[in-house]
Design an enzyme around this catalytic site. Structure first.
Site, PDB file in Angstrom:
ATOM      1  N   HIS A  60      -5.760  -0.690  11.705  1.00 17.65           N
ATOM      2  CA  HIS A  60      -5.608  -1.851  10.300  1.00 17.65           C
ATOM      3  C   HIS A  60      -7.128  -2.655   9.622  1.00 17.65           C
ATOM      4  CE1 HIS A  60      -2.218  -2.559   7.609  1.00 17.65           C
ATOM      5  NE2 HIS A  60      -2.098  -4.130   7.972  1.00 17.65           N
ATOM      6  N   GLN A  68       0.904  -1.309  -0.052  1.00 15.30           N
ATOM      7  CA  GLN A  68       0.138  -0.300   0.236  1.00 15.30           C
ATOM      8  C   GLN A  68       1.050   1.793   0.203  1.00 15.30           C
ATOM      9  OE1 GLN A  68      -1.431  -1.079   3.923  1.00 15.30           O
ATOM     10  NE2 GLN A  68      -1.529   1.159   4.062  1.00 15.30           N
ATOM     11  N   ASN A  85      -1.777  -9.622   4.425  1.00 14.19           N
ATOM     12  CA  ASN A  85      -1.039  -8.170   4.445  1.00 14.19           C
ATOM     13  C   ASN A  85      -0.733  -6.919   3.536  1.00 14.19           C
ATOM     14  OD1 ASN A  85      -1.158  -5.692   6.140  1.00 14.19           O
ATOM     15  ND2 ASN A  85       1.247  -6.801   7.294  1.00 14.19           N
ATOM     16  N   CYS A 102      -5.132   0.633   3.301  1.00 12.09           N
ATOM     17  CA  CYS A 102      -5.007  -1.095   4.256  1.00 12.09           C
ATOM     18  C   CYS A 102      -7.020  -1.218   4.256  1.00 12.09           C
ATOM     19  CB  CYS A 102      -4.727  -1.034   5.264  1.00 12.09           C
ATOM     20  SG  CYS A 102      -5.978  -0.113   6.891  1.00 12.09           S
TER      21      CYS A 102
END
Ligand SMILES: *[C@@H]1O[C@H](CO)[C@@H](O)[C@H](O)[C@H]1NC(C)=O
Length: 352
Positions: free
Chosen positions: A298, A155, A318, A161
């Site tokens: 997150h 990102q 992630n 996110c």
């Protein structure tokens, strides 16, 4: 910015990358040791710094880091040494996971949390709650092995996110329902879902992204509307070229391990976590079970679980690049209630 998108811009095998990094680190170490033994009058502390500076230079080369002044270089080197020393000591403690060097190793804990942590809107959690009644689920599942997960992206310096988590969940259910894996556009979600409550690079909520995609009648591909890592105006001519669609979304009952297992058995599931603790910055491998709060800040994507492992875990994708963690993934222990890092508090998924 270049360095932050290296993973996307010039895809290279992370294994090859790690091998290069490893080789550079070894060469640096040998060179510094040779220098040390060649001139024995060098004090031990200085030789140690030389070693670490070799490591730092390998790190800079690998992650394409540039510092504009000598002062900044020295400051980043000090932070890097502290982080590397912390990881080395931590890794002797016999924990269930290890820390290491990655792209974030030249940031202080504060700089790191400022970059990744964004405020969260919990208001949609009690709406659209769906209980799954299925009787049996597999004891382990990994959607990456079923071809339902696109490569890990980075990102960069944008608090987006939530768009990666939402995109990953949409990609998963499309592949599972229609048999085709299409990377969908995070940038479209960033530019176009503001009216639904999202704030571009200043944070957002996965469910608002789902609501936007439902109302828009679909989402375009990421190659059609590529990621640039900053918010722009919505490009309607691209946003209207829909490749993938969903009909609705559902929230998994909060703080319920059994229901989350059933949801993940069905498809990849978006979750919110507390990534404010220091280990997130340096996580390298293993299963995280403690040392984590429940201040959600997150968004990530659960792509699997394993109940037969000595410590059952969620496998989590992630959006910090493939050099972070286990090739871009982290494993988080399954514990009851809110879960480690609050992972069971806010799960949701799109419905085909
Ligand atoms: C789950 O864990 C067991 C034991 O560690 C392992 O043999 C198995 O391959 C794992 N399953 C998946 C899908 O990763």
């Amino acid at each position: 910015m270049e360095g932050y998108f290296a993973v996307e811009a010039k895809p290279r095998s992370w294994k090859k990358g790690l091998a290069i990094f490893g080789a550079l680190a070894i060469i640096g170490t040998i060179a510094a040791l040779a220098a040390f033994s060649a001139q024995k009058q060098v004090p031990l502390a200085l030789a140690q710094i030389e070693l670490e500076e070799g490591e730092f230079k390998s790190f800079m080369a690998f992650y394409n880091k540039q510092y504009s002044t000598e002062e900044e270089y020295q400051r980043r080197f000090r932070i890097f040494r502290d982080n590397a020393a912390y990881a080395r000591v931590f890794n002797t403690l016999g924990e269930t996971y290890l820390l290491g060097i990655n792209e974030f190793s030249d940031l202080t804990a504060k700089e790191f949390s400022d970059r990744v942590s964004r405020p969260f809107d919990h208001s949609k959690v009690t709406k659209n709650v769906k209980w799954i009644e299925s009787l049996s689920i597999p004891s382990s599942i990994d959607w990456t092995q079923q071809g339902a997960v696109t490569p890990v992206l980075n990102q960069g310096q944008c608090g987006s996110c939530w768009s990666f988590s939402a995109a990953g969940a949409i990609e998963g259910i499309w592949k599972i329902s229609r048999g085709i894996l299409i990377a969908v556009s995070e940038q479209q979600l960033i530019d176009c879902s503001t009216l639904y409550g999202n704030k571009g690079c200043e944070g957002g909520t996965v469910n608002y992204a789902f609501e936007y995609v439902i109302k828009n009648g679909g989402i375009t591909s990421s190659s059609n509307y590529p990621y640039i890592g900053k918010q722009g105006t919505c490009k309607n001519y691209l946003a209207s070229q829909k490749f993938v669609a969903i009909s609705s979304y559902a929230n998994v009952p909060a703080n319920n391990v059994d229901q989350l297992y059933k949801a993940v058995a069905q498809q990849p599931v978006s979750v919110a976590v507390d990534a404010g603790q220091a280990f997130w910055q340096s996580y390298k491998s293993g299963i995280v079970s403690s040392g984590c709060g429940t201040q959600l800040d997150h968004s990530v994507l659960i792509v699997g679980y394993n109940q037969t492992n000595w410590q059952p875990y969620w496998k989590v994708k992630n959006s910090w690049g493939a050099f972070w963690g286990e090739a871009g993934y982290i494993r988080i222990a399954v514990v009851n209630g809110k879960g480690a890092c609050g992972i069971q508090m806010m799960p949701s998924y799109p419905i085909f």
